[in-house]
Design a protein around this motif. Sequence first.
Motif, PDB file in Angstrom:
ATOM      1  N   HIS A 265     -19.217 -39.823  79.985  1.00 48.27           N
ATOM      2  CA  HIS A 265     -17.896 -40.460  80.137  1.00 48.27           C
ATOM      3  C   HIS A 265     -17.852 -41.695  79.244  1.00 48.27           C
ATOM      4  O   HIS A 265     -17.922 -42.840  79.737  1.00 48.27           O
TER       5      HIS A 265
ATOM      6  N   ASP B 248     -11.650 -44.175  94.842  1.00 50.20           N
ATOM      7  CA  ASP B 248     -11.073 -44.167  93.503  1.00 50.20           C
ATOM      8  C   ASP B 248     -12.102 -43.810  92.423  1.00 50.20           C
ATOM      9  O   ASP B 248     -11.741 -43.675  91.262  1.00 50.20           O
ATOM     10  N   ARG B 249     -13.355 -43.699  92.769  1.00 51.94           N
ATOM     11  CA  ARG B 249     -14.383 -43.466  91.772  1.00 51.94           C
ATOM     12  C   ARG B 249     -14.245 -42.079  91.173  1.00 51.94           C
ATOM     13  O   ARG B 249     -14.220 -41.076  91.869  1.00 51.94           O
ATOM     14  N   ARG B 250     -14.150 -42.022  89.848  1.00 52.96           N
ATOM     15  CA  ARG B 250     -13.904 -40.756  89.157  1.00 52.96           C
ATOM     16  C   ARG B 250     -15.186 -40.047  88.755  1.00 52.96           C
ATOM     17  O   ARG B 250     -15.169 -38.834  88.513  1.00 52.96           O
ATOM     18  N   TYR B 251     -16.264 -40.782  88.631  1.00 56.54           N
ATOM     19  CA  TYR B 251     -17.540 -40.214  88.203  1.00 56.54           C
ATOM     20  C   TYR B 251     -18.625 -41.228  88.550  1.00 56.54           C
ATOM     21  O   TYR B 251     -18.331 -42.379  88.907  1.00 56.54           O
TER      22      TYR B 251
ATOM     23  N   GLN C 128     -12.691 -51.977  93.152  1.00 55.91           N
ATOM     24  CA  GLN C 128     -12.376 -50.556  93.219  1.00 55.91           C
ATOM     25  C   GLN C 128     -12.949 -49.956  94.496  1.00 55.91           C
ATOM     26  O   GLN C 128     -14.084 -50.230  94.854  1.00 55.91           O
TER      27      GLN C 128
ATOM     28  N   ASP D  91     -18.631 -45.256  88.067  1.00 55.60           N
ATOM     29  CA  ASP D  91     -17.301 -45.686  87.641  1.00 55.60           C
ATOM     30  C   ASP D  91     -16.993 -47.039  88.273  1.00 55.60           C
ATOM     31  O   ASP D  91     -17.106 -47.207  89.481  1.00 55.60           O
TER      32      ASP D  91
END
Length: 273
Positions: A270, A216-219, A212, A222
């Motif tokens: 999350h 692209d890291r959402r939080y 990844q 991640d």
Amino acid sequence: MTTLNGRRVMTRRELMAKYDLSLTYLEKLYRERASNGHPEALTTDGRELVWDAVEWRRWYKKLNDVSKLDSREDLHDRTGVGLSTLARLWGDRESNGHPQPEKVVGNTMYWSPKKWDAWYKNYKASQAWRTEVDDSGNPEDRITLAEAARVLHMNPTSITKYPTRPPKHWPEPVEEETTETGRVKRWYRRGDIWKYAELRERGGGGRPPRGQSRSDRRYPYDGDPRLEQARAAVRESPDTSTAQLAGELARAHGGTAGTWSHIVRSARQHPEG
């Protein structure tokens, strides 16, 4: 104390109370008895396993003998390498080959001084060409773009366009805020800036977890496999405090309780990937 055939024996509950250990840690020690020499259970007392009290105490004392090993604080005192640098080197062990600890006692890891010194000598030689970077501070710190420039020993004006025209490997900010005047303020994770400096010097390599990209890291965390371990721990013990879970995860998987606290908090915020 329980007795069995005239021998003093202890259940897990008694071991937990006497040695101030968690059930998770005791179960891990027993699962790994083939490699760590943990005594076999004598028999069951009802539904509980029991161990010879004297035999278990002697084994545990030997397990925790670290007189010839160095903790991170010992390494710092002996070599002068900063604690934050030592933590970063351990965090990057998959890419830099940092040795695994010989023992983990509680939340503290211990290394063979001879093995660690040999590794660090080779590591420094391989990094001799790197541009100087300020490696002080906590990798989890949030810093501004201007502070990131100071970490990189760059003029702040030279990286003002990085957020909108990012060079290769430049990390995404962990937080953004638009002021009343329309100006966007950004904060970055200090560890991500360190990683950028390393990858910038290498000119490549250093894949993020699971293929990844950071964009692209959402939080926080991640894509980091440790996040799934923390999620599993939270699901299993939802009422256990973050600090206690972090300590148990550090003992089970390595790393520091401080870092695991951040990961556990992200897991609680999350719970689904």
